[in-house]
Design a protein around this motif. Sequence first.
Motif, PDB file in Angstrom:
ATOM      1  N   ASP A  19       0.770  -1.067   0.121  1.00  0.00           N
ATOM      2  CA  ASP A  19       0.087  -0.045  -0.064  1.00  0.00           C
ATOM      3  C   ASP A  19       0.852   1.295  -0.031  1.00  0.00           C
ATOM      4  OD1 ASP A  19       0.996   0.214   2.545  1.00  0.00           O
ATOM      5  OD2 ASP A  19      -0.756  -0.112   3.656  1.00  0.00           O
ATOM      6  N   ASP A  21       1.578   3.403   2.193  1.00  0.00           N
ATOM      7  CA  ASP A  21       2.646   3.448   3.392  1.00  0.00           C
ATOM      8  C   ASP A  21       3.564   2.486   3.080  1.00  0.00           C
ATOM      9  OD1 ASP A  21       3.475   4.032   6.060  1.00  0.00           O
ATOM     10  OD2 ASP A  21       2.045   2.402   6.866  1.00  0.00           O
ATOM     11  N   ASP A  80       6.651  -2.102   7.192  1.00  0.00           N
ATOM     12  CA  ASP A  80       5.380  -1.876   7.188  1.00  0.00           C
ATOM     13  C   ASP A  80       4.837  -3.412   7.301  1.00  0.00           C
ATOM     14  OD1 ASP A  80       2.894  -0.497   7.475  1.00  0.00           O
ATOM     15  OD2 ASP A  80       2.330  -0.911   5.405  1.00  0.00           O
ATOM     16  N   HIS A 106       4.718  -0.594  12.367  1.00  0.00           N
ATOM     17  CA  HIS A 106       3.909   0.045  13.241  1.00  0.00           C
ATOM     18  C   HIS A 106       2.673  -0.993  13.559  1.00  0.00           C
ATOM     19  CE1 HIS A 106       0.640   1.551  10.532  1.00  0.00           C
ATOM     20  NE2 HIS A 106       1.346   0.836   9.719  1.00  0.00           N
ATOM     21  N   HIS A 107       2.781  -2.174  13.208  1.00  0.00           N
ATOM     22  CA  HIS A 107       1.763  -2.942  13.642  1.00  0.00           C
ATOM     23  C   HIS A 107       2.015  -3.830  14.922  1.00  0.00           C
ATOM     24  CE1 HIS A 107       1.448  -2.825   9.192  1.00  0.00           C
ATOM     25  NE2 HIS A 107       0.098  -3.041   9.217  1.00  0.00           N
ATOM     26  N   THR A 128       3.997   3.515   8.971  1.00  0.00           N
ATOM     27  CA  THR A 128       5.451   3.371   9.058  1.00  0.00           C
ATOM     28  C   THR A 128       6.203   4.597   8.294  1.00  0.00           C
ATOM     29  OG1 THR A 128       4.950   0.946   8.728  1.00  0.00           O
ATOM     30  CG2 THR A 128       7.374   1.885   8.130  1.00  0.00           C
ATOM     31  N   ASP A 156      -2.440   5.716   5.601  1.00  0.00           N
ATOM     32  CA  ASP A 156      -2.556   4.891   6.519  1.00  0.00           C
ATOM     33  C   ASP A 156      -2.988   5.454   7.969  1.00  0.00           C
ATOM     34  OD1 ASP A 156      -1.764   2.507   5.615  1.00  0.00           O
ATOM     35  OD2 ASP A 156      -0.463   2.266   7.428  1.00  0.00           O
TER      36      ASP A 156
HETATM   37 MN   LIG Z   1       1.089   0.745   7.267  1.00  0.00          MN
END
Ligand SMILES: [Mn+2]
Length: 329
Positions: A19, A21, A80, A106-107, A128, A156
């Motif tokens: 994506d 991000d 990401d 960032h998950h 991210t 995002d």
């Molecule tokens: Mn992301």
Amino acid sequence: MKFLSSYRRIAVVCHPNADPDCLGSAYALRTAVRAASPRTEVEIVVPEGINAAASKMVESLRLEFVTSLPTECELAVFVDMPSLDQLPEIKAALHSRRTPYAIIDHHTPEKDSLEGAVFSITTRISSTCEIIYNSIPKKYLDRQSLLALLTGLIYDSRRFLIQPNSSISAAIRIIRRGTDYAAAVEMLLNDQDISERIAKLKGAARVRIYRARDWLFATSRVGSFEASVARSLVDLGADLALVASGDSGPSRVTGRLSERFQKATSLDLAESVMRPLAERFSGTGGGHPSAASAKTAAGEEEALAAALSLVSAALGLSQDELKEVSTQG
Ligand SMILES: [Mn+2]
């Protein structure tokens, strides 16, 4: 940058369906490493395609990438994505060549992947891109990279709905460095594909509605675009939407929560629903507290029912508290 500059050949690896991000992060990271260490070769690897929202960005940045891991690569940097299990072939290749890897994400972290990384930055912020922007000396970021980072951040954070204080202030800092906000938004404008619009309407037509206390849950089945359909069901009024695809299996289940519901219940869709769902049906699962998905070996009906009961369990609902709302008459 010091760490990355110590390598000669780096592969920045994107998640499946990359994506804006993910791609914005990869693009800015590559530019920065090249600027900081001209002798370091950096390639962006997109092993399983990009999503529709990223197509304009790839085009206007003339973003070049390869689709498989270069054999000479000395370090893989996953951007990401929290888990190498999302890319089994890459994971196996790194393992057999004993190539080290890093994670910038960032998950919700995934323990095994994180522990195996030689370097990681995992921060629970909106994107991210925001992590990359905060982590890189600004002299290494050119105008195009800043534009890529701003675009990913806008995408995002869902235009600053997620963690607005931090995402808005990061966006302002990027804009002050000479980036045009309108140009970033423009990169995300995409005439939605007719098949995606059909999927959303089918998803709405096949919806099953459940009520638990004052919460509304929606489930549905479509052939593709599950994430887009789930988001649409939340936009229509569901507090939680679970959308499956894959008929008799294997299937994918994607979930979305409304912000209000996530705040009120603290339900973590990745930890409490998608990971256990994947474990039960020998698949893979993960994501964010309010947006997560799982691949399972089960059929879509079975996977949806199991996901719904995991939601009930996580919320502490008794069996008669969850009632299906008739959509007939
Ligand atoms: Mn992301």
